[in-house]
Write a protein that holds these residues in place. Structure first.
Motif, PDB file in Angstrom:
ATOM      1  N   LEU A 150      39.420  46.646  21.883  1.00 30.58           N
ATOM      2  CA  LEU A 150      38.268  46.652  22.777  1.00 30.58           C
ATOM      3  C   LEU A 150      38.679  46.998  24.203  1.00 30.58           C
ATOM      4  N   VAL A 151      39.846  46.491  24.611  1.00 29.81           N
ATOM      5  CA  VAL A 151      40.350  46.801  25.952  1.00 29.81           C
ATOM      6  C   VAL A 151      40.652  48.289  26.065  1.00 29.81           C
ATOM      7  N   GLU A 152      41.202  48.875  25.017  1.00 29.34           N
ATOM      8  CA  GLU A 152      41.494  50.304  25.040  1.00 29.34           C
ATOM      9  C   GLU A 152      40.206  51.121  25.116  1.00 29.34           C
ATOM     10  N   GLU A 153      39.142  50.641  24.481  1.00 31.28           N
ATOM     11  CA  GLU A 153      37.882  51.385  24.477  1.00 31.28           C
ATOM     12  C   GLU A 153      37.120  51.223  25.784  1.00 31.28           C
ATOM     13  N   TYR A 154      37.191  50.038  26.387  1.00 31.23           N
ATOM     14  CA  TYR A 154      36.470  49.762  27.635  1.00 31.23           C
ATOM     15  C   TYR A 154      37.470  49.382  28.728  1.00 31.23           C
ATOM     16  N   THR A 155      38.443  50.262  28.924  1.00 25.75           N
ATOM     17  CA  THR A 155      39.553  49.967  29.825  1.00 25.75           C
ATOM     18  C   THR A 155      39.087  49.673  31.242  1.00 25.75           C
ATOM     19  N   GLN A 156      38.199  50.481  31.776  1.00 21.34           N
ATOM     20  CA  GLN A 156      37.772  50.307  33.168  1.00 21.34           C
ATOM     21  C   GLN A 156      37.145  48.931  33.374  1.00 21.34           C
ATOM     22  N   TYR A 157      36.264  48.544  32.486  1.00 23.55           N
ATOM     23  CA  TYR A 157      35.591  47.262  32.634  1.00 23.55           C
ATOM     24  C   TYR A 157      36.548  46.091  32.432  1.00 23.55           C
ATOM     25  N   ALA A 158      37.446  46.228  31.441  1.00 20.56           N
ATOM     26  CA  ALA A 158      38.410  45.156  31.185  1.00 20.56           C
ATOM     27  C   ALA A 158      39.343  44.978  32.371  1.00 20.56           C
ATOM     28  N   TYR A 159      39.834  46.104  32.918  1.00 20.18           N
ATOM     29  CA  TYR A 159      40.739  46.019  34.051  1.00 20.18           C
ATOM     30  C   TYR A 159      40.034  45.455  35.282  1.00 20.18           C
ATOM     31  N   ALA A 160      38.748  45.712  35.416  1.00 20.41           N
ATOM     32  CA  ALA A 160      37.997  45.164  36.551  1.00 20.41           C
ATOM     33  C   ALA A 160      38.004  43.635  36.503  1.00 20.41           C
ATOM     34  N   ILE A 161      37.773  43.078  35.307  1.00 17.85           N
ATOM     35  CA  ILE A 161      37.795  41.620  35.166  1.00 17.85           C
ATOM     36  C   ILE A 161      39.189  41.081  35.455  1.00 17.85           C
ATOM     37  N   PHE A 162      40.207  41.735  34.877  1.00 14.15           N
ATOM     38  CA  PHE A 162      41.578  41.278  35.094  1.00 14.15           C
ATOM     39  C   PHE A 162      41.971  41.370  36.562  1.00 14.15           C
ATOM     40  N   PHE A 163      41.511  42.432  37.239  1.00 16.12           N
ATOM     41  CA  PHE A 163      41.830  42.602  38.657  1.00 16.12           C
ATOM     42  C   PHE A 163      41.296  41.416  39.459  1.00 16.12           C
ATOM     43  N   GLY A 164      40.060  41.042  39.196  1.00 16.81           N
ATOM     44  CA  GLY A 164      39.484  39.894  39.890  1.00 16.81           C
ATOM     45  C   GLY A 164      40.210  38.605  39.580  1.00 16.81           C
ATOM     46  N   LEU A 165      40.595  38.414  38.315  1.00 17.00           N
ATOM     47  CA  LEU A 165      41.327  37.219  37.914  1.00 17.00           C
ATOM     48  C   LEU A 165      42.649  37.088  38.664  1.00 17.00           C
ATOM     49  N   VAL A 166      43.445  38.156  38.641  1.00 14.99           N
ATOM     50  CA  VAL A 166      44.773  38.104  39.258  1.00 14.99           C
ATOM     51  C   VAL A 166      44.671  38.018  40.772  1.00 14.99           C
ATOM     52  N   LEU A 167      43.697  38.701  41.364  1.00 18.45           N
ATOM     53  CA  LEU A 167      43.519  38.637  42.816  1.00 18.45           C
ATOM     54  C   LEU A 167      43.279  37.195  43.257  1.00 18.45           C
ATOM     55  N   ALA A 168      42.411  36.487  42.551  1.00 16.73           N
ATOM     56  CA  ALA A 168      42.153  35.091  42.898  1.00 16.73           C
ATOM     57  C   ALA A 168      43.361  34.210  42.626  1.00 16.73           C
ATOM     58  N   CYS A 169      44.156  34.584  41.621  1.00 19.06           N
ATOM     59  CA  CYS A 169      45.327  33.785  41.252  1.00 19.06           C
ATOM     60  C   CYS A 169      46.422  33.799  42.306  1.00 19.06           C
ATOM     61  N   LEU A 170      46.369  34.744  43.222  1.00 18.98           N
ATOM     62  CA  LEU A 170      47.380  34.789  44.281  1.00 18.98           C
ATOM     63  C   LEU A 170      47.414  33.481  45.061  1.00 18.98           C
ATOM     64  N   TRP A 171      46.298  32.789  45.095  1.00 16.14           N
ATOM     65  CA  TRP A 171      46.228  31.529  45.830  1.00 16.14           C
ATOM     66  C   TRP A 171      47.154  30.466  45.228  1.00 16.14           C
ATOM     67  N   ILE A 172      47.401  30.549  43.916  1.00 15.98           N
ATOM     68  CA  ILE A 172      48.173  29.499  43.240  1.00 15.98           C
ATOM     69  C   ILE A 172      49.630  29.486  43.678  1.00 15.98           C
ATOM     70  N   PRO A 173      50.389  30.599  43.564  1.00 18.35           N
ATOM     71  CA  PRO A 173      51.767  30.538  44.070  1.00 18.35           C
ATOM     72  C   PRO A 173      51.828  30.486  45.594  1.00 18.35           C
ATOM     73  N   TYR A 174      50.819  31.039  46.263  1.00 18.59           N
ATOM     74  CA  TYR A 174      50.813  31.040  47.735  1.00 18.59           C
ATOM     75  C   TYR A 174      50.806  29.614  48.283  1.00 18.59           C
ATOM     76  N   THR A 175      50.066  28.736  47.622  1.00 17.61           N
ATOM     77  CA  THR A 175      49.969  27.354  48.089  1.00 17.61           C
ATOM     78  C   THR A 175      50.801  26.396  47.248  1.00 17.61           C
ATOM     79  N   GLY A 176      51.461  26.907  46.213  1.00 22.40           N
ATOM     80  CA  GLY A 176      52.124  26.041  45.248  1.00 22.40           C
ATOM     81  C   GLY A 176      53.264  25.215  45.808  1.00 22.40           C
ATOM     82  N   ALA A 177      53.951  25.708  46.832  1.00 25.78           N
ATOM     83  CA  ALA A 177      55.099  24.978  47.367  1.00 25.78           C
ATOM     84  C   ALA A 177      54.688  23.878  48.328  1.00 25.78           C
TER      85      ALA A 177
END
Length: 309
Positions: free
Chosen positions: A102-129
């Motif tokens: 499904l990711v291969e068939e709808y790559t643009q949409y799947a990557y859009a969701i993943f992009f948002g997920l990882v972008l928000a995740c930057l907060w976790i290691p940034y504040t983790g220490a």
């Protein structure tokens, strides 16, 4: 007993989330482990397991007994690690068979969701220490971000499926499981082994899968001890580097790119951006929920008569 069974199921589901991410090019299993709160337990548990096995193999033949090995094994949170690993393995296979197409068939949409997920995740290691960043920390993170950005923009190769190649690639790809920002599936895709690996799972090619598994075990045994040492002795600086790696890896998740990593003109912008925002919001919600849960737990610890649900 019910509570214990529930915790096992919960840990299996968390491991399943990590395993699913490992089947999807671009999103890192280490990043998802951070999201679901498994990262420190996976790294610590794997590190103690490797040390325990090593000491068992060196001490027992020399007549030194099993005490040092058992001491390492006792430090592993088995009630967390075993269900998580089972869930991870099952979800990885299912994701390769069901979700990856499904990711291969709808790559643009799947990557859009993943992009948002990882972008928000930057907060976790940034504040983790729990420490403030200085100018030098930002420069180090930027350097690793640029390096990762460059590497994830390289065009894919097409390596042969020779057992030696499969072993070496698997030993490197598994490092993405414990290194947020790098995707094991993306590494396979970059060297041309993603398709053969997915086909091997579907066709039950036990020779290929056995070689791949051996490479994974070898790479994990070596790399996890390095990362465990860095987290224990240079925790803040390690998280600085991980933040840079995650930031640079966003290049691999940019929705508008070709299979050769070339940036394409933006199309279907409203839907794609909406999916980015949804992915971002999911992680923000998870971070807020986890913070409030931790605050309630700390409050309950200060008042032993209060039960936390």
């Amino acid at each position: 007993m019910a509570k214990s069974v529930g915790s096992y199921i919960f840990n299996a589901v968390r491991g399943g989330a990590v395993g699913t991410s490992e089947a999807l090019p671009g999103i890192s299993g280490g990043t998802v482990a951070l999201i679901v709160g498994l990262y420190d337990q996976l790294i610590g548990g794997a590190g103690h397991m490797v040390s325990g096995i090593k000491r068992y193999l060196t001490d027992v033949p020399r007549g030194r007994g099993k005490d040092r090995a058992m001491a390492q094994f006792r430090q592993v949170e088995w009630s967390v690690l075993v269900p998580a690993l089972i869930g991870m393995a099952v979800a990885l296979v299912l994701a390769l068979l069901l979700i990856a197409p499904l990711v291969e068939e709808y790559t643009q949409y799947a990557y859009a969701i993943f992009f948002g997920l990882v972008l928000a995740c930057l907060w976790i290691p940034y504040t983790g220490a729990g420490r403030s960043w200085r100018v030098g920390h930002y420069l180090i993170a930027l350097a690793f971000a640029v390096l990762t950005f460059f590497l994830t923009g390289l065009p894919g190769a097409n390596l042969p499926t020779h057992p030696v190649v499969v072993f070496l690639v698997a030993s490197v790809a598994i490092c993405a499981l414990v290194l947020p920002g790098l995707s094991g599936s993306f590494i396979l895709l970059a060297v041309g082994l993603y398709g053969p690996t997915k086909d091997a799972v579907g066709n039950l090619d036990f020779v290929y899968l056995g070689t791949f598994a051996l490479g994974m075990v070898t790479g994990l045994a070596v790399f996890v001890k390095v990362l465990q040492y860095l987290l224990e002795n240079f925790h803040h600086m390690t998280l600085v580097v991980l933040t840079g790696l995650m930031a640079g890896s966003l290049r691999a998740l940019w929705p508008w790119q070709s299979e050769e990593r070339e940036i394409l003109p933006a199309t279907d912008v409203p839907v794609t951006v909406t999916l980015m925002v949804i992915g971002f919001a999911v992680i923000v919600g998870a971070i807020v929920w986890e913070r409030r849960k931790r605050e309630r737990l700390e409050a309950a610890q200060r008042r032993p008569d209060v039960t936390v649900h």
